[in-house]
Scaffold this active site. Structure first.
Site, PDB file in Angstrom:
ATOM      1  NE  ARG A  50      -0.298   1.672   3.567  1.00 38.00           N
ATOM      2  CZ  ARG A  50       0.815   2.403   3.646  1.00 38.00           C
ATOM      3  NH1 ARG A  50       2.001   1.836   3.801  1.00 38.00           N
ATOM      4  NH2 ARG A  50       0.759   3.709   3.578  1.00 38.00           N
ATOM      5  N   GLY A  51       0.209   2.411  -0.162  1.00 42.33           N
ATOM      6  CA  GLY A  51       0.959   3.643  -0.371  1.00 42.33           C
ATOM      7  C   GLY A  51       1.064   3.840  -1.872  1.00 42.33           C
ATOM      8  CB  ALA A  52       0.343   6.797  -3.973  1.00 48.06           C
ATOM      9  NE  ARG A  93      -6.360   0.807  -1.882  1.00 52.78           N
ATOM     10  CZ  ARG A  93      -5.702   1.391  -0.876  1.00 52.78           C
ATOM     11  NH1 ARG A  93      -4.414   1.154  -0.686  1.00 52.78           N
ATOM     12  NH2 ARG A  93      -6.328   2.213  -0.050  1.00 52.78           N
ATOM     13  CD  GLN A 200      -3.519   2.799   6.699  1.00 49.92           C
ATOM     14  OE1 GLN A 200      -4.133   3.225   7.682  1.00 49.92           O
ATOM     15  NE2 GLN A 200      -4.130   2.550   5.552  1.00 49.92           N
ATOM     16  CG  ASP A 241      -3.057   8.063  -1.729  1.00 47.63           C
ATOM     17  OD1 ASP A 241      -2.979   8.594  -0.603  1.00 47.63           O
ATOM     18  OD2 ASP A 241      -2.727   6.886  -1.953  1.00 47.63           O
ATOM     19  CE  LYS A 252      -5.429   5.678   4.131  1.00 43.50           C
ATOM     20  NZ  LYS A 252      -6.429   4.855   3.405  1.00 43.50           N
TER      21      LYS A 252
HETATM   22  O1  MRU Z   1      -4.719   3.222   1.994  1.00 46.16           O
HETATM   23  P1  MRU Z   1      -3.238   3.431   1.941  1.00 46.16           P
HETATM   24  O2  MRU Z   1      -2.538   2.896   3.149  1.00 46.16           O
HETATM   25  O3  MRU Z   1      -2.644   2.924   0.635  1.00 46.16           O
HETATM   26  O4  MRU Z   1      -3.062   5.012   1.960  1.00 46.16           O
HETATM   27  C1  MRU Z   1      -1.763   5.536   1.829  1.00 46.16           C
HETATM   28  C2  MRU Z   1      -1.679   6.998   1.974  1.00 46.16           C
HETATM   29  O5  MRU Z   1      -2.667   7.688   2.085  1.00 46.16           O
HETATM   30  C3  MRU Z   1      -0.300   7.599   1.870  1.00 46.16           C
HETATM   31  O6  MRU Z   1      -0.208   8.731   2.664  1.00 46.16           O
HETATM   32  C4  MRU Z   1      -0.042   7.992   0.407  1.00 46.16           C
HETATM   33  O7  MRU Z   1      -0.263   6.910  -0.441  1.00 46.16           O
HETATM   34  C5  MRU Z   1       1.335   8.505   0.204  1.00 46.16           C
HETATM   35  S1  MRU Z   1       2.551   7.213   0.288  1.00 46.16           S
HETATM   36  C6  MRU Z   1       4.070   7.874  -0.055  1.00 46.16           C
END
Ligand code: MRU
Length: 352
Positions: A50-52, A93, A200, A241, A252
């Site tokens: 996870r994370g963009a 997603r 997270q 994201d 998030k």
């Molecule tokens: O649902 P997630 O855990 O994938 O959400 C992640 C976030 O919101 C992060 O802050 C975002 O992707 C930036 S990661 C460098």
């Protein structure tokens, strides 16, 4: 194999994708091997990865995994399998644009490869995924350098969710700013929002900061206002994201409230994100698709029922912070400030 690498590709075009299963952290650091595209899709959907930026990298490798179903003899079938694989991974997603950015990058390459052999295309597509992976690593380090210049020794900072090494190839975006500041000898105190409902912040960010021995304090999301009022926070840095052309930034759920609180307390709110997180095809944050997730994440988080059976639930996974609340956006190319369409285009627009 390094246990703490978020994403690893093992082998050649017949290899597999190896990921830290982030749903098990911080209690267990273990990895999953993705040897078919369905496992890659499930890993993205269920937030094992996870994370963009990390989602984009995983999806790019996922295409190579998907293509393993197709032989080298029939070029038409191979390219049908490519389209099917990319389209399927794109359904995992909706919000993080890095997923679509990575798949579009492979699609653009595919258009050039169609006249050549299948074997050569297979290799080139894997190499492109590896390039996306390496570039992300470099972008994170550059973001850290630009961002650290905005922080001073002794400051309290606050972050939301996890924008660390686990969310990227390595080092992170928001956390890269803190790691780099620390490497420069600046001592920070990081306040970590736990980040309901999937935690997270508590599970991943607190874990990463403790591993790097950065002073950190975990707080519930609802405590951010009080911590700011007590004068403990001098800057907020989060990831993103998807960032629209005018600078509106999705991140998030809960990020928007933190940005509003920061403004109310005169604290600068920064977004740290690579150019792959910008979606210049949309004018504003109103056009960003917001992922709605399962109600059980709220009512039965981590195996315990905490709400009455049958209660109605709304569970948007992201929110959009309007550009006017963002002091600056820290990219690998430099800092966008003030956050306006003109400045966004000047930094990450097509002519750059
Ligand atoms: O649902 P997630 O855990 O994938 O959400 C992640 C976030 O919101 C992060 O802050 C975002 O992707 C930036 S990661 C460098």
């Amino acid at each position: 194999m390094a246990d703490n690498e978020t994403i690893i590709w093992t082998g050649g075009t017949d290899g597999h994708l190896d990921l830290i299963d982030q749903t098990l952290l911080p209690n267990e650091l273990s990895r999953i091997a993705c040897r078919d595209i369905e496992t890659v899709w499930e890993a993205i959907k269920m937030l094992r990865v996870r994370g963009a930026p990390a989602i984009g990298i995983a999806a790019a490798y996922g295409v190579t995994v998907g293509l393993q179903k197709s032989g080298d003899d029939d070029s038409e079938k191979f390219w049908q399998c490519f389209d099917k694989s990319a389209d399927y991974l794109a359904t995992s997603r909706p919000t993080a644009v890095n997923l679509f950015w990575a798949l579009d990058r492979l699609r653009a390459l595919a258009a050039e490869l169609k006249s050549g052999s299948v074997a050569a295309a297979r290799t080139a597509l894997l190499e492109e995924a590896q390039k996306i992976h390496t570039e992300d690593r470099d972008m994170c380090h550059a973001i850290g350098k630009h961002g650290a210049a905005l922080l001073s020794d002794g400051q309290g900072v606050l972050t939301h969710c996890n924008a660390g090494g686990l969310a990227t190839a390595e080092y992170g975006t928001a956390l890269s700013v803190f790691f780099t500041a620390q490497d420069q000898g600046k001592n920070l105190h990081v306040f970590v929002d736990e980040t309901r409902p999937l935690l997270q912040g508590a599970r991943l960010t607190a874990w990463e900061l403790m591993q790097r021995k950065i002073k950190s304090t975990l707080i519930c999301d609802s405590m951010a206002a009080q911590v700011m009022r007590e004068g403990k926070v001098q800057a907020v840095v989060t990831g993103a994201d998807r960032i629209a052309a005018n600078g509106d930034s999705a991140n998030k759920i809960g990020t928007y409230s933190v940005a509003v609180l920061a403004k109310a307390h005169g604290i600068p709110f920064y977004i740290a994100a690579p150019s792959s997180t910008f979606d210049l095809s949309i004018e504003s944050g109103d056009e960003i698709p917001i992922e709605l997730r399962n109600s059980e994440e709220i009512t039965n988080g981590f195996g315990k029922q905490t709400a009455p059976t049958g209660v109605e639930v709304y569970n948007p996974a992201f929110d959009v912070t309007p550009a006017e609340y963002i002091e600056a956006i820290i990219t690998e190319r430099g800092v966008i400030k003030p956050v306006t369409k003109e400045h966004v285009m000047a930094m990450v627009g097509p002519s750059n």
